[in-house]
Each structure stands twice: as structure tokens, then as C-alpha cells.
Design an enzyme around this catalytic site. Sequence first.
Site, PDB file in Angstrom:
ATOM      1  N   TYR A 274      -3.239  -7.346   6.136  1.00 48.73           N
ATOM      2  CA  TYR A 274      -3.619  -7.309   7.555  1.00 48.73           C
ATOM      3  C   TYR A 274      -4.894  -8.112   7.722  1.00 48.73           C
ATOM      4  O   TYR A 274      -5.841  -7.966   6.947  1.00 48.73           O
ATOM      5  CB  TYR A 274      -3.853  -5.854   7.992  1.00 48.73           C
ATOM      6  CG  TYR A 274      -4.292  -5.703   9.435  1.00 48.73           C
ATOM      7  CD1 TYR A 274      -3.426  -6.004  10.487  1.00 48.73           C
ATOM      8  CD2 TYR A 274      -5.578  -5.249   9.750  1.00 48.73           C
ATOM      9  CE1 TYR A 274      -3.824  -5.859  11.811  1.00 48.73           C
ATOM     10  CE2 TYR A 274      -5.980  -5.102  11.076  1.00 48.73           C
ATOM     11  CZ  TYR A 274      -5.102  -5.405  12.099  1.00 48.73           C
ATOM     12  OH  TYR A 274      -5.493  -5.261  13.420  1.00 48.73           O
TER      13      TYR A 274
ATOM     14  N   ASP B 252      -9.844 -12.786   2.575  1.00 55.18           N
ATOM     15  CA  ASP B 252     -10.231 -11.852   3.629  1.00 55.18           C
ATOM     16  C   ASP B 252     -10.874 -10.652   2.949  1.00 55.18           C
ATOM     17  O   ASP B 252     -10.193  -9.777   2.412  1.00 55.18           O
ATOM     18  CB  ASP B 252      -8.998 -11.437   4.438  1.00 55.18           C
ATOM     19  CG  ASP B 252      -9.378 -10.486   5.576  1.00 55.18           C
ATOM     20  OD1 ASP B 252     -10.494  -9.925   5.538  1.00 55.18           O
ATOM     21  OD2 ASP B 252      -8.554 -10.307   6.488  1.00 55.18           O
TER      22      ASP B 252
ATOM     23  N   LYS C  10     -16.768  -5.007   8.726  1.00 55.01           N
ATOM     24  CA  LYS C  10     -16.986  -3.614   8.282  1.00 55.01           C
ATOM     25  C   LYS C  10     -18.392  -3.388   7.711  1.00 55.01           C
ATOM     26  O   LYS C  10     -19.331  -3.290   8.471  1.00 55.01           O
ATOM     27  CB  LYS C  10     -15.891  -3.221   7.302  1.00 55.01           C
ATOM     28  CG  LYS C  10     -14.496  -3.471   7.929  1.00 55.01           C
ATOM     29  CD  LYS C  10     -13.470  -2.456   7.639  1.00 55.01           C
ATOM     30  CE  LYS C  10     -12.123  -2.840   8.194  1.00 55.01           C
ATOM     31  NZ  LYS C  10     -11.385  -1.813   8.823  1.00 55.01           N
TER      32      LYS C  10
HETATM   33  C1  LIG Z   1      -8.635  -7.026   5.607  1.00 58.45           C
HETATM   34  C2  LIG Z   1      -8.900  -6.931   7.070  1.00 58.45           C
HETATM   35  N1  LIG Z   1      -9.068  -8.043   7.783  1.00 58.45           N
HETATM   36  C3  LIG Z   1      -9.330  -8.009   9.110  1.00 58.45           C
HETATM   37  C4  LIG Z   1      -9.410  -6.820   9.778  1.00 58.45           C
HETATM   38  C5  LIG Z   1      -9.704  -6.791  11.249  1.00 58.45           C
HETATM   39  O1  LIG Z   1     -10.990  -6.302  11.464  1.00 58.45           O
HETATM   40  P1  LIG Z   1     -11.384  -5.646  12.877  1.00 58.45           P
HETATM   41  O2  LIG Z   1     -10.639  -4.385  13.004  1.00 58.45           O
HETATM   42  O3  LIG Z   1     -12.878  -5.477  12.762  1.00 58.45           O
HETATM   43  O4  LIG Z   1     -11.035  -6.644  13.934  1.00 58.45           O
HETATM   44  C6  LIG Z   1      -9.233  -5.633   9.081  1.00 58.45           C
HETATM   45  C7  LIG Z   1      -9.300  -4.331   9.786  1.00 58.45           C
HETATM   46  O5  LIG Z   1      -8.979  -3.299   9.281  1.00 58.45           O
HETATM   47  C8  LIG Z   1      -8.972  -5.678   7.694  1.00 58.45           C
HETATM   48  O6  LIG Z   1      -8.776  -4.573   6.979  1.00 58.45           O
END
Ligand SMILES: Cc1ncc(COP(=O)(O)O)c(C=O)c1O
Length: 399
Positions: free
Chosen positions: A120, A208, A236
Site C-alpha cells: 500500500y 516506500d 508516520k
Molecule cells: C507504506 C505506506 N505508504 C504510504 C502510506 C500512506 O500514508 P498516509 O496514510 O499518511 O497518506 C501508508 C499508510 O499507511 C503506508 O503504510
Amino acid sequence: MRSFASVGGTPYTVLRGEGPYVWDSEGRRYIDLVQSYGAVLLGHAHPGVVEAIAEAARCGTTFGAPTPGEVYLAEAICEAVVGCDQVRLVSSGTEAAMSAIRVARGFTGRDRIVKFAGCYHGHADALLAGSGSGVAMLGLPGSAGVPKGAVADTLVVPYNEVPTLDEKVACVIVEPVAANMGLVLPEPGFLEGLRQACDDAGALLVFDEVITGFRLGAGGASGVTGVVPDLWCFGKVIGGGLPVGAFGGRRDVLEVLAPGGPVYQAGTLSGNPLATAAGLAVLESVTPAHYEGLAKRVASFAHALAEAFSSQGIAVQVPVAGPLVGLFFSAQPVGGYEAARESASNGLYSRFFSAMLEGGVALAPGPYEAMFPGLAHSESDLDEVVSIAGEVAGELAGR
Ligand SMILES: Cc1ncc(COP(=O)(O)O)c(C=O)c1O
């Protein structure tokens, strides 16, 4: 992600949190293993973070001009993450991943992106294909409202298999430790293979690290594995519980960004003083010894949790990566999204979740998330979780 659609029951409403605990509107206390899905590392309402936010707020919350906090946070990231020469701050992980993709496409002059099933990367259109996390939990193949054209250049391939790339591929984006289909570890050689495949095809490798950044250690997954991507996404932990994301990477790649280059990106509240103050308060207070201590505590927790199930004859997998813990109700190790879905289909997770909540432990209301024990969870908090899990395992086994 907050929906109880896949587990049943009524969601609790959090009135306040402190350290490892949250209290709901009926005054019930839970040991919280959600921790804002990994945004909180020091525990809720950490006094140092609260004070940093209050102090920043007294000086004004946003200006539309540079502030020292954003420079210090950017420097802290570049210092900790080897190979990350420059970063730009945004306000969420979604924006970080979306912008990293745009940079990769602008830098290479190519359109195609490759992502992995069950990973994700936030909810930008181009990345809402084969997604984990809430999309998986709700059983959606993708999302309505995303035009076909927006995902036409997104290729979804299985995690832990190195894809064959051609000269149309701008980048491969991956969670170096996948934490949105449950916790799935990269198999030996997978990340190295991606690095090689990208180099051979002239594509960029994007890690990511929105979850793994400053959680597996200050250097994130790239620091732990030694595989250095061209671009990173962060979020985060670097926001200390306030809205921050960042994307960064090699200087020559980041140079395509406006105003120096032709790739546009901007945000009114990007790097705002409250969020950077909170993020810096966290990054400055966490030492390598904290990360090591936490990883040790979590390793014994994971071991004890697995024991609690196996002693009741229930087959589980409890993968661990530093402080991240997963739970699959499966007899076999889970290496990708197919296997994760298979293990989620037996319905045991929702029964486990509800009974744990009843026992005073808050887990994510879906089987595709990790657990986030953090620096505020003491050994005795984690022991209490194991003891409640042991009782629940007995109930699940029908004893
Ligand atoms: C690996 C990863 N990338 C991107 C995101 C998206 O982040 P946000 O919820 O701050 O938009 C998340 C959210 O859980 C994530 O776990």
C-alpha cells in the site's frame, strides 16, 4: 482502516491516550498496539512531543515561508538515511509516494510504474491497484473513481518475485518490509534483485519507508538491508503523530523538482512548524540503544505470542522485523498477498480481534495490518497482551 466492517462489532471512540494506552468514551482502557498505524513511536501524548508542539504553536502555525524546523527535519532525515541526499517535506505518506512517482517519471521520461500486490502506498490514483491495508480489508479490487487511464501504466506483480523490467519502466515502488498485507518480510535476495533489475533497465528503485522509516532503526529498511534505492518515501514516525510525509533521494534525481527543474510539486502546509517540531522531538530523543532494546522486547513478545497459540494447537505465523510484528492464522509462512489473503479467509482473525478488544487490547480491525509495539510499551504491558492472547487462544480452540 478504522472501519469494523471486516471484524464486526462497534468501533470504540478514543477520548485520550497516554503512553501505550488509549481510553474510549466509556472510560475503558486498552493496551494500544495500533499506535496510529505506526505514526506514534514514543507512545501517546509523550511530554517531550506535547511540549515541542505547544512551543511551536505559540510562535505561529504556518507562514508560507521557510522555517528552521523544516530544514532541521530534512537534515535529520538525510543524516540518518545513507544515500538520501535531499528531501522535500509534504503532509502525508500518500503525497510522498505520489510525488516520488512523479519525480521518477519526470527524471526517466517514462510512464510505467511497477508495484507489488498487497503493498500500500497511499490513495493516489496511480497507486490504487492491488493495494493492501484498508483496500484489502474491505475486499476491494481497486477503487471506484479511479479512471482506467490513471492505472493503465501501473503494473502489479507478486511480492518477493523480481519482475522482468523493460525500457518503458520509470520505477519500481516497494515496501522493503511489507506491512500492509499483514507483515511480510522480503526474502533473501529480493531487494538486491530489484536493485539489479532497475539498474539493468535504467529504472529507479523507490523504497516506500512510510512505515519502516525511523521504526526499524534511524536508517530504516535501507539501513538494515544495505540495499540503497534511488528514492525514498517517509511519513508516520517523522511527524511525531502530526501530519508529515517526505520524499527524497539522490541529488541528481531530486534536481528535477521545480523550481530548479520541470517537475511540479507544492503544498501550503508542507513542513509546517507544528509537525516538524513534533517530528524532530521524536527523532532527537530516540537513540540506537532505544531501537535495540525495543527490538529485543518485541522479539520475545512475538515468540511468546506464537507459543500462546501453538500450545492450544492453533497454527499461526508471527513474523517480526525489528519492532514490527505480524500475525497470520496459517500453518505456512506467508510470503505474499495470495498467501496473506488465504490465511485471512478462515475468519479466525476477526474472532481473535473481538476477544482481544473485550480483554482490553486494541489491535487493528483487519488482518492486513501489523502490530506497532513502541517505546512506551513495557515488558509487563507486552506480557499482559500475551496472557490475554493465551486465554483467547484457548477460547478459539474451544477449550
Ligand atoms: C507504506 C505506506 N505508504 C504510504 C502510506 C500512506 O500514508 P498516509 O496514510 O499518511 O497518506 C501508508 C499508510 O499507511 C503506508 O503504510
